[in-house]
Design a protein around this motif. Structure first.
Motif, PDB file in Angstrom:
ATOM      1  N   VAL A 167      35.194  63.989  42.189  1.00 31.30           N
ATOM      2  CA  VAL A 167      34.336  64.026  43.375  1.00 31.30           C
ATOM      3  C   VAL A 167      34.931  63.170  44.501  1.00 31.30           C
ATOM      4  O   VAL A 167      34.208  62.654  45.364  1.00 31.30           O
ATOM      5  CB  VAL A 167      32.879  63.608  43.039  1.00 31.30           C
ATOM      6  N   ASP A 168      36.244  63.000  44.474  1.00 35.56           N
ATOM      7  CA  ASP A 168      37.001  62.300  45.529  1.00 35.56           C
ATOM      8  C   ASP A 168      36.578  60.851  45.749  1.00 35.56           C
ATOM      9  O   ASP A 168      36.509  60.371  46.885  1.00 35.56           O
ATOM     10  CB  ASP A 168      36.922  63.058  46.858  1.00 35.56           C
ATOM     11  N   ILE A 169      36.289  60.158  44.673  1.00 41.08           N
ATOM     12  CA  ILE A 169      35.986  58.724  44.744  1.00 41.08           C
ATOM     13  C   ILE A 169      37.100  57.990  44.008  1.00 41.08           C
ATOM     14  O   ILE A 169      37.388  58.290  42.854  1.00 41.08           O
ATOM     15  CB  ILE A 169      34.603  58.404  44.131  1.00 41.08           C
ATOM     16  N   ARG A 170      37.717  57.019  44.701  1.00 40.69           N
ATOM     17  CA  ARG A 170      38.831  56.273  44.131  1.00 40.69           C
ATOM     18  C   ARG A 170      38.339  55.105  43.281  1.00 40.69           C
ATOM     19  O   ARG A 170      37.396  54.415  43.644  1.00 40.69           O
ATOM     20  CB  ARG A 170      39.740  55.736  45.242  1.00 40.69           C
ATOM     21  N   THR A 171      39.025  54.881  42.177  1.00 39.04           N
ATOM     22  CA  THR A 171      38.795  53.704  41.349  1.00 39.04           C
ATOM     23  C   THR A 171      39.893  52.708  41.701  1.00 39.04           C
ATOM     24  O   THR A 171      41.060  52.931  41.382  1.00 39.04           O
ATOM     25  CB  THR A 171      38.838  54.058  39.850  1.00 39.04           C
ATOM     26  N   LEU A 172      39.539  51.630  42.390  1.00 39.64           N
ATOM     27  CA  LEU A 172      40.531  50.670  42.858  1.00 39.64           C
ATOM     28  C   LEU A 172      40.950  49.672  41.786  1.00 39.64           C
ATOM     29  O   LEU A 172      42.098  49.235  41.752  1.00 39.64           O
ATOM     30  CB  LEU A 172      40.006  49.906  44.068  1.00 39.64           C
ATOM     31  N   ASP A 173      40.009  49.304  40.922  1.00 36.92           N
ATOM     32  CA  ASP A 173      40.327  48.304  39.913  1.00 36.92           C
ATOM     33  C   ASP A 173      39.228  48.275  38.864  1.00 36.92           C
ATOM     34  O   ASP A 173      38.153  48.864  39.038  1.00 36.92           O
ATOM     35  CB  ASP A 173      40.449  46.913  40.561  1.00 36.92           C
ATOM     36  N   HIS A 174      39.544  47.610  37.777  1.00 34.33           N
ATOM     37  CA  HIS A 174      38.562  47.285  36.748  1.00 34.33           C
ATOM     38  C   HIS A 174      38.833  45.834  36.393  1.00 34.33           C
ATOM     39  O   HIS A 174      39.911  45.502  35.896  1.00 34.33           O
ATOM     40  CB  HIS A 174      38.728  48.195  35.532  1.00 34.33           C
ATOM     41  N   LEU A 175      37.877  44.966  36.709  1.00 33.05           N
ATOM     42  CA  LEU A 175      38.023  43.539  36.445  1.00 33.05           C
ATOM     43  C   LEU A 175      37.256  43.158  35.192  1.00 33.05           C
ATOM     44  O   LEU A 175      36.101  43.549  35.022  1.00 33.05           O
ATOM     45  CB  LEU A 175      37.491  42.718  37.623  1.00 33.05           C
ATOM     46  N   VAL A 176      37.921  42.409  34.323  1.00 31.89           N
ATOM     47  CA  VAL A 176      37.287  41.870  33.125  1.00 31.89           C
ATOM     48  C   VAL A 176      37.168  40.362  33.342  1.00 31.89           C
ATOM     49  O   VAL A 176      38.171  39.689  33.597  1.00 31.89           O
ATOM     50  CB  VAL A 176      38.101  42.181  31.858  1.00 31.89           C
ATOM     51  N   VAL A 177      35.952  39.845  33.249  1.00 29.18           N
ATOM     52  CA  VAL A 177      35.662  38.457  33.581  1.00 29.18           C
ATOM     53  C   VAL A 177      35.223  37.692  32.334  1.00 29.18           C
ATOM     54  O   VAL A 177      34.435  38.199  31.534  1.00 29.18           O
ATOM     55  CB  VAL A 177      34.534  38.382  34.646  1.00 29.18           C
ATOM     56  N   GLY A 178      35.729  36.483  32.195  1.00 28.52           N
ATOM     57  CA  GLY A 178      35.306  35.567  31.137  1.00 28.52           C
ATOM     58  C   GLY A 178      35.386  34.156  31.665  1.00 28.52           C
ATOM     59  O   GLY A 178      35.944  33.924  32.739  1.00 28.52           O
ATOM     60  N   HIS A 179      34.868  33.196  30.926  1.00 32.21           N
ATOM     61  CA  HIS A 179      34.931  31.828  31.449  1.00 32.21           C
ATOM     62  C   HIS A 179      36.360  31.291  31.449  1.00 32.21           C
ATOM     63  O   HIS A 179      36.638  30.265  32.061  1.00 32.21           O
ATOM     64  CB  HIS A 179      33.955  30.888  30.739  1.00 32.21           C
ATOM     65  N   GLU A 180      37.307  31.995  30.811  1.00 33.16           N
ATOM     66  CA  GLU A 180      38.719  31.611  30.841  1.00 33.16           C
ATOM     67  C   GLU A 180      39.467  32.275  31.999  1.00 33.16           C
ATOM     68  O   GLU A 180      40.680  32.155  32.090  1.00 33.16           O
ATOM     69  CB  GLU A 180      39.387  31.971  29.512  1.00 33.16           C
ATOM     70  N   GLY A 181      38.756  32.996  32.862  1.00 33.46           N
ATOM     71  CA  GLY A 181      39.392  33.641  34.006  1.00 33.46           C
ATOM     72  C   GLY A 181      39.054  35.118  34.071  1.00 33.46           C
ATOM     73  O   GLY A 181      37.978  35.534  33.650  1.00 33.46           O
ATOM     74  N   TYR A 182      39.988  35.909  34.586  1.00 33.13           N
ATOM     75  CA  TYR A 182      39.768  37.341  34.705  1.00 33.13           C
ATOM     76  C   TYR A 182      41.094  38.077  34.526  1.00 33.13           C
ATOM     77  O   TYR A 182      42.177  37.486  34.610  1.00 33.13           O
ATOM     78  CB  TYR A 182      39.151  37.697  36.067  1.00 33.13           C
ATOM     79  N   ARG A 183      40.985  39.378  34.296  1.00 35.39           N
ATOM     80  CA  ARG A 183      42.146  40.254  34.263  1.00 35.39           C
ATOM     81  C   ARG A 183      41.838  41.464  35.136  1.00 35.39           C
ATOM     82  O   ARG A 183      40.729  42.002  35.091  1.00 35.39           O
ATOM     83  CB  ARG A 183      42.498  40.736  32.860  1.00 35.39           C
ATOM     84  N   SER A 184      42.815  41.870  35.893  1.00 28.58           N
ATOM     85  CA  SER A 184      42.727  43.065  36.736  1.00 28.58           C
ATOM     86  C   SER A 184      43.543  44.159  36.069  1.00 28.58           C
ATOM     87  O   SER A 184      44.754  44.021  35.911  1.00 28.58           O
ATOM     88  CB  SER A 184      43.287  42.755  38.124  1.00 28.58           C
TER      89      SER A 184
END
Length: 165
Positions: free
Chosen positions: A141-158
């Motif tokens: 449906v023409d919507i871009r997925t720019l990122d998926h961020l995973v968050v924890g108290h030790e930081g994050y991952r992109s």
């Protein structure tokens, strides 16, 4: 509305209290301020900026929470929505609901977000596969997925920075 016992100060962005506060009151205030920063029109130009906004909301959740930041064509926030909650190590996520919310809000792009209650933000292979499924569903449906961020108290991952998107 400001959480009790905080009161707005005369200077914008300053708050006051006239009594001792419990740590839970401070956390409520931090969540309130974070939601204010995630309001419509805020520009999200990097994973670091997105993480700065999401860290307070997600890093200390006891259960896994999966949400989406809906963005306009210029990557400004339309809305942040927590869509799914799960257990301590998983949440059932339905791509159909993500597509539905994106379309209802006329989003041009999304940033997927979820937390790892364990604190370790390392994405699992299931996270990678789910991201791909959601990305493909949104692309129809023409919507871009720019990122998926995973968050924890030790930081994050992109996942975008990891080359998984």
């Amino acid at each position: 509305m400001l959480p009790h016992p905080f009161k707005a100060h005369d200077s914008q962005g300053h708050y006051q209290i006239n009594q001792p506060v419990h740590s839970q009151d401070i956390i409520k205030m931090a969540n309130y301020l974070t939601r204010q920063r995630l309001k419509k029109g805020t520009d999200l130009s990097s994973p670091e900026k997105s993480y700065d906004y999401l860290q307070t909301l997600l890093q200390n959740q006891e259960r896994e929470v999966f949400g989406v930041i809906l963005l306009d064509q210029q990557h400004r926030i339309i809305q942040y929505q927590e869509l799914f909650q799960g257990t301590i190590n998983q949440a059932s996520v339905y791509p159909r609901e993500i597509v539905k919310q994106a379309l209802m809000n006329n989003a041009a792009a999304v940033i997927l977000v979820h937390n790892h209650p364990s604190g370790d933000p390392t994405p699992s292979m299931a996270d990678k596969q789910l991201t791909q499924i959601i990305k493909e569903a949104l692309a129809l449906v023409d919507i871009r997925t720019l990122d998926h961020l995973v968050v924890g108290h030790e930081g994050y991952r992109s996942l975008a920075k990891m080359g998984w998107l």
